[in-house]
Write an enzyme that holds these catalytic residues in place. Structure first.
Site, PDB file in Angstrom:
ATOM      1  N   GLU A  67       1.002  -1.046  -0.073  1.00  0.00           N
ATOM      2  CA  GLU A  67      -0.146  -0.182   0.164  1.00  0.00           C
ATOM      3  C   GLU A  67       1.503   1.147   0.444  1.00  0.00           C
ATOM      4  O   GLU A  67       1.910   1.544   0.554  1.00  0.00           O
ATOM      5  CB  GLU A  67      -1.401   0.042   1.081  1.00  0.00           C
ATOM      6  N   GLY A 105     -16.354   3.899  -3.297  1.00  0.00           N
ATOM      7  CA  GLY A 105     -15.542   4.455  -2.039  1.00  0.00           C
ATOM      8  C   GLY A 105     -15.325   3.123  -0.967  1.00  0.00           C
ATOM      9  O   GLY A 105     -15.047   3.604  -0.004  1.00  0.00           O
ATOM     10  N   GLY A 124     -12.451   1.144  -1.135  1.00  0.00           N
ATOM     11  CA  GLY A 124     -11.268   0.678  -1.435  1.00  0.00           C
ATOM     12  C   GLY A 124     -11.040  -0.402  -2.602  1.00  0.00           C
ATOM     13  O   GLY A 124     -10.085  -1.005  -2.224  1.00  0.00           O
ATOM     14  N   SER A 144     -11.258   0.125  -5.961  1.00  0.00           N
ATOM     15  CA  SER A 144     -10.833   0.898  -7.244  1.00  0.00           C
ATOM     16  C   SER A 144     -12.309   0.629  -8.279  1.00  0.00           C
ATOM     17  O   SER A 144     -11.829   0.443  -9.575  1.00  0.00           O
ATOM     18  CB  SER A 144      -9.727   0.032  -8.087  1.00  0.00           C
ATOM     19  N   SER A 165     -13.438   3.607  -9.778  1.00  0.00           N
ATOM     20  CA  SER A 165     -12.887   4.995 -10.627  1.00  0.00           C
ATOM     21  C   SER A 165     -11.937   4.159 -11.480  1.00  0.00           C
ATOM     22  O   SER A 165     -12.262   4.121 -12.627  1.00  0.00           O
ATOM     23  CB  SER A 165     -12.531   5.591  -9.700  1.00  0.00           C
ATOM     24  N   GLU A 221      -7.321  10.094 -13.713  1.00  0.00           N
ATOM     25  CA  GLU A 221      -7.019  10.317 -12.819  1.00  0.00           C
ATOM     26  C   GLU A 221      -6.464  11.737 -11.587  1.00  0.00           C
ATOM     27  O   GLU A 221      -7.557  12.641 -11.029  1.00  0.00           O
ATOM     28  CB  GLU A 221      -7.574   9.617 -11.976  1.00  0.00           C
ATOM     29  N   ASP A 256      -3.783   0.687  -9.806  1.00  0.00           N
ATOM     30  CA  ASP A 256      -5.735   0.337  -9.774  1.00  0.00           C
ATOM     31  C   ASP A 256      -5.498  -0.105 -11.354  1.00  0.00           C
ATOM     32  O   ASP A 256      -6.376  -0.751 -11.324  1.00  0.00           O
ATOM     33  CB  ASP A 256      -6.008   1.760  -9.261  1.00  0.00           C
TER      34      ASP A 256
HETATM   35  C1  GLA Z   1      -5.074   3.487  -3.686  1.00  0.00           C
HETATM   36  C2  GLA Z   1      -4.481   4.371  -5.020  1.00  0.00           C
HETATM   37  C3  GLA Z   1      -3.842   3.829  -5.367  1.00  0.00           C
HETATM   38  C4  GLA Z   1      -2.415   3.088  -4.566  1.00  0.00           C
HETATM   39  C5  GLA Z   1      -3.638   3.327  -3.239  1.00  0.00           C
HETATM   40  C6  GLA Z   1      -2.575   3.072  -1.903  1.00  0.00           C
HETATM   41  O1  GLA Z   1      -5.932   2.622  -4.463  1.00  0.00           O
HETATM   42  O2  GLA Z   1      -5.234   4.435  -6.210  1.00  0.00           O
HETATM   43  O3  GLA Z   1      -2.831   4.277  -6.438  1.00  0.00           O
HETATM   44  O4  GLA Z   1      -1.496   4.309  -4.309  1.00  0.00           O
HETATM   45  O5  GLA Z   1      -4.241   3.671  -2.742  1.00  0.00           O
HETATM   46  O6  GLA Z   1      -2.006   1.398  -2.028  1.00  0.00           O
END
Ligand code: GLA
Length: 386
Positions: A33, A121, A123, A125, A127, A159, A171
């Site tokens: 992360e 929202g 986590g 992805s 978007s 983005e 992502d």
């Molecule tokens: C989001 C961002 C990614 C990455 C994560 C954290 O998902 O879109 O690019 O930085 O947070 O690992």
């Protein structure tokens, strides 16, 4: 709207022509992360929660977008497309359009319908899946074909520059390049990647804390700024360090006194996370699930204590998960400050595990968690529907 034929009918009724269809997945990050923008390693998988788009050409110089999820339409003149988003849902597809045009690609007028089941929202992805599916659709209209990594870079730009969220490449990359039953180890500097087969006997159970986050807002940006500050200090001391990817924990100790405690701990998370990510991918390759699970747990502790990107609800979920002997590993996945925990559980025990966690979480927090039992799935592709 889960049914593809209904989605086609909806587009056809609204826009009067039979569409071409494209699909792109959300993702779960197994480990790594905030290492992507530090030019390090990430280890995500594409999942079977997806966004599907339908596209047909128009003749009136407009881009017309319809979100079946929001039941909303947005319309812009191609000649007057704004150069930045306006904070609306349509920023994601329009951002892709804007970046394609910036790359010199003439996109003709079009109607685009969007539907999906990636929770927003959470986590996972949503978007990136909208951006990547849109990119495939718009490229199709222009008759061009781009590689997965090129599409990922385009969507990241959309983005960063159009939506205004300073995210890394992870992502969009895994949404474009993921593969069924595989996780993807990505070197975010070279963009070289390795597809690692996932063992069949275990499952990823994703539990939604129901605490929402957004990357265009404060917390993610603050972390990026803290990391940039730490990287600058490391670079002054050691010009060979261009990103935290280049630094060791020893390098960090040497400049500790020149940093705030927060900046020091943010850097310590990323430098140690990068090592854990490479180690975790090797453990999975070697079939060592116990080691893989213990690295997930260590990653959560570092995310919670050093990076301070967890939230009390996620910590409770991870704690509850680790109380259960069948749980091999658990951590908060994604950008942080809310979203889902990832739980690695033997497939046979996943239903009972999911049920027990839902019940215990409700008892502790009064929150009804959504749970997704996901499979690692294909990256973005065209849908051939008869
Ligand atoms: C989001 C961002 C990614 C990455 C994560 C954290 O998902 O879109 O690019 O930085 O947070 O690992």
């Amino acid at each position: 709207m889960e049914n593809v034929n209904e989605f086609i009918a909806l587009h056809q009724e609204r826009f009067g022509a039979k569409p071409a269809l494209f699909r792109a997945p959300g993702r779960v990050n197994l480990i790594g992360e905030h290492t992507d923008y530090a030019e390090g390693f990430v280890f995500p998988a594409a999942i079977d929660l997806t966004t599907t788009v339908a596209i047909t050409p128009r003749t009136d110089g407009q881009a017309v977008l319809y979100s079946a999820n929001f039941e909303k339409e947005a319309r812009v003149d191609l000649a007057t497309l704004p150069s930045r988003g306006t904070g609306q849902w349509e920023d994601y597809p329009l951002g892709v359009l804007a970046m394609l045009r910036q790359a010199g690609i003439e996109v003709p007028a079009f109607s685009l319908s969007i539907t999906g089941n990636v929770p927003l929202g959470a986590g996972l992805s949503s978007s990136a899946s909208i951006e990547v599916a849109t990119a495939l659709a718009l490229l199709h209209l222009t008759g061009k074909s781009w590689s997965g990594p090129e599409i990922a870079k385009l969507c990241q730009k959309a983005e960063n520059h159009y939506v205004g969220a300073p995210v890394g490449i992870m992502d969009q990359f895994v949404s474009a390049c993921g593969a069924e039953d595989h996780a993807l180890l990505l070197d975010c500097r070279s963009l070289e990647y390795h597809l690692a087969p996932l063992p069949h006997e275990v499952e990823f159970v994703l539990i939604n804390t129901m605490v929402k986050h957004a990357h265009a807002d404060g917390a993610y940006k603050i972390r990026r700024a803290e990391v940039a500050e730490g990287t600058d200090i490391l670079h002054q001391e050691n010009p060979g360090i261009h990103a935290l990817r280049d630094a060791t924990l020893q390098d960090l100790e040497q400049v500790k006194s020149r940093m705030s405690d927060n900046v020091y701990r943010r850097c310590r998370h990323i430098i140690s996370e990068d090592d854990r990510t490479v180690e975790a991918a090797a453990a999975l390759d070697a079939g060592n699930l116990k080691k893989f699970g213990s690295l997930l747990v260590a990653a959560h502790a570092s995310y919670r204590d050093d990076f301070e990107a967890s939230c009390p609800e996620a910590d409770i979920l991870v704690e509850l998960a680790l109380e259960r002997p069948e749980c091999i590993g658990a951590r908060l996945t994604g950008g942080g400050f809310g979203g889902c925990t990832l739980n690695l559980v033997p497939s046979k025990e996943a239903p009972a595990f999911a049920e027990a966690l839902k019940k215990r979480y409700k008892e502790k927090t009064s929150i009804d968690a959504d749970i997704y039992r996901c499979r690692a799935s294909a990256g973005a592709h065209a849908l051939n529907v008869k």
